[in-house]
Design an enzyme around this catalytic site. Structure first.
Site, mmCIF file in Angstrom:
data_model
loop_
_atom_site.group_PDB
_atom_site.id
_atom_site.type_symbol
_atom_site.label_atom_id
_atom_site.label_comp_id
_atom_site.label_asym_id
_atom_site.label_seq_id
_atom_site.Cartn_x
_atom_site.Cartn_y
_atom_site.Cartn_z
ATOM 1 N N CYS A 24 18.549 4.178 -3.850
ATOM 2 C CA CYS A 24 18.094 4.821 -5.082
ATOM 3 C C CYS A 24 19.183 5.655 -5.754
ATOM 4 C CB CYS A 24 16.860 5.679 -4.813
ATOM 5 S SG CYS A 24 17.022 6.795 -3.397
ATOM 6 N N THR A 83 0.809 -1.220 0.000
ATOM 7 C CA THR A 83 0.000 0.000 0.000
ATOM 8 C C THR A 83 0.840 1.267 0.000
ATOM 9 O OG1 THR A 83 -0.162 -0.087 2.412
ATOM 10 C CG2 THR A 83 -1.942 -1.122 1.151
ATOM 11 N N GLY A 84 2.168 1.120 0.131
ATOM 12 C CA GLY A 84 3.051 2.281 0.125
ATOM 13 C C GLY A 84 3.405 2.715 -1.286
ATOM 14 N N GLY A 93 11.682 10.974 -2.048
ATOM 15 C CA GLY A 93 12.624 9.990 -1.527
ATOM 16 C C GLY A 93 12.439 9.744 -0.046
ATOM 17 N N VAL A 150 6.318 2.835 -2.962
ATOM 18 C CA VAL A 150 7.170 1.921 -3.725
ATOM 19 C C VAL A 150 6.432 0.626 -4.019
ATOM 20 C CG1 VAL A 150 9.303 0.570 -3.688
ATOM 21 C CG2 VAL A 150 9.313 2.932 -2.861
ATOM 22 N N HIS A 169 15.757 12.060 -8.672
ATOM 23 C CA HIS A 169 17.006 12.526 -8.073
ATOM 24 C C HIS A 169 17.996 12.942 -9.157
ATOM 25 C CE1 HIS A 169 15.440 11.195 -4.371
ATOM 26 N NE2 HIS A 169 16.176 10.131 -4.138
ATOM 27 N N ARG A 193 21.865 -5.179 2.481
ATOM 28 C CA ARG A 193 22.685 -4.727 1.344
ATOM 29 C C ARG A 193 24.167 -5.034 1.504
ATOM 30 N NH1 ARG A 193 19.783 1.167 0.679
ATOM 31 N NH2 ARG A 193 17.869 0.434 -0.333
ATOM 32 N N ARG A 235 -3.285 -2.419 9.750
ATOM 33 C CA ARG A 235 -4.256 -1.343 9.517
ATOM 34 C C ARG A 235 -4.753 -1.314 8.077
ATOM 35 N NH1 ARG A 235 0.636 1.292 10.224
ATOM 36 N NH2 ARG A 235 1.414 2.447 8.416
ATOM 37 N N SER A 236 -4.029 -1.947 7.155
ATOM 38 C CA SER A 236 -4.462 -1.993 5.748
ATOM 39 C C SER A 236 -5.122 -3.315 5.391
ATOM 40 C CB SER A 236 -3.266 -1.763 4.813
ATOM 41 O OG SER A 236 -2.747 -0.472 4.971
#
Length: 344
Positions: free
Chosen positions: A129, A12-13, A160, A15, A253, A100, A40-41
């Protein structure tokens, strides 16, 4: 092509929504699309290219039957769910920074190091990013002569920082314009600005801090370009000195990069290499005032590269300016491209 069951964690975000959109655009062979988010979603219905999908709660048992999980959640959720994703037999392509720098986890930009996907052990990380945008822009130079070092300054859009970033910028701008129209004086014409997303007012301002400061006085965001760039480009000795700046731009960016190579390169060779590089577009026409800008590069997946010129300090230095959409190539599209590599 065989259908693949895909989960999107953080669906739901901003990204997560972009990941779903890109899956549809690229005709990914989705069998089941499972949209996962916080409690909550849960129960919310999302309209997707694959039909309406009811959001399920992210939990330990949410991954059964999935082949690939695209992660668009925070580090703590990624770390908590990763063992359960692997136990379910799925591959986790994670957009958070949690894994990462783990030596057991590939960090992949498909145009640069697609072969690293092959040694994954159930988790593949999506880079930062700004790192993605920068390395796509400079990888062609690295192929001409290995990069020894880079100086970089990033000019990062408000989105961002998440969906609330642009909202705060526009809200502040409206308050300032209203205060100016009312004859206000002083900084921001006396408008009452109370930043919540950013450390300071972002409207009509730039903020030279993204992330927390480390002992070396660089921020966490600034160190990502060196640490992640070394891993992606297989250049363990490359040094990067970076300054990251938040600017009042909604999306895309921009990065100013000074690349120092082992050998002195011809500018025409550099331009030709960038023009032919996958994922990059040479956009460097001085006579017509064409150079990469956020309004040119938003809502698409190519990294535009321009302002290419020889450095006036270092003989082996090349300066360039690049720009790319950090929500798409800098996050969602890169993750989907990694998933496409897994199909092969």
């Amino acid at each position: 092509m065989k259908k693949v069951n895909i989960g999107v964690m953080g669906a739901t975000g901003a990204v997560g929504q972009e990941m779903i959109k890109v899956l549809g655009e690229r005709n990914f062979p989705v069998g089941e699309l499972r949209c996962l988010a916080s409690a909550r979603s849960e129960g919310k219905v999302l309209s997707t290219p694959f039909g309406d999908v009811t959001v399920q709660r992210t939990c330990e048992t949410a991954f059964d039957g999935l082949d690939i999980v695209l992660g668009a959640s925070e580090n703590d959720i990624a770390m908590a769910m990763a063992p359960h994703i692997k136990a379910a037999g799925a591959v986790f392509v994670d957009n958070s920074s949690a894994f990462r720098m783990d030596p057991e986890v590939p960090l992949v930009v498909p145009e640069i190091n697609p072969e690293d996907v092959e040694w994954n052990k159930g988790i593949i990380s999506n880079p930062n990013c700004s790192t993605i945008i920068t390395v796509v822009a400079v990888n062609a130079i690295n192929k001409l002569s290995p990069i020894k070092a880079m100086y970089a300054s990033t000019y990062q859009a408000t989105s961002g920082a998440g969906a609330a970033g642009p909202v705060e910028m526009y809200d502040e701008s409206e308050k300032i314009l209203a205060a100016r129209a009312a004859g206000g004086k002083g900084n921001s014409y006396g408008a009452e600005i109370e930043p919540k997303v950013f450390q300071h007012q972002i409207a009509y301002n730039v903020i030279p801090q993204i992330g927390g400061f480390g002992e070396n006085l660089y921020t966490s965001e600034e160190m990502k370009l060196q640490n992640e760039g070394r891993k992606i480009m297989h250049l363990p000795e490359m040094n990067v000195s970076c300054t990251c700046v938040r600017v009042p731009v909604e999306r895309s960016h921009a990065i100013s990069v000074n690349v120092i190579t082992e050998e002195k390169l011809d500018l025409d060779d550099v331009r030709k290499a960038i023009a032919e590089a996958p994922g990059a577009k040479l956009y460097d026409d001085r006579e017509n005032k064409l150079y990469p800008m956020p309004i040119v590069t938003s809502n698409q997946d190519i990294v535009y590269v321009g302002r290419i010129r020889r450095d006036l300090v270092c003989e082996n230095g090349i300066n360039l300016w690049c720009c790319g959409d950090q929500v798409r190539k800098g996050a969602a599209t890169n993750a989907v491209q990694i998933a496409e590599l897994l199909l092969k």
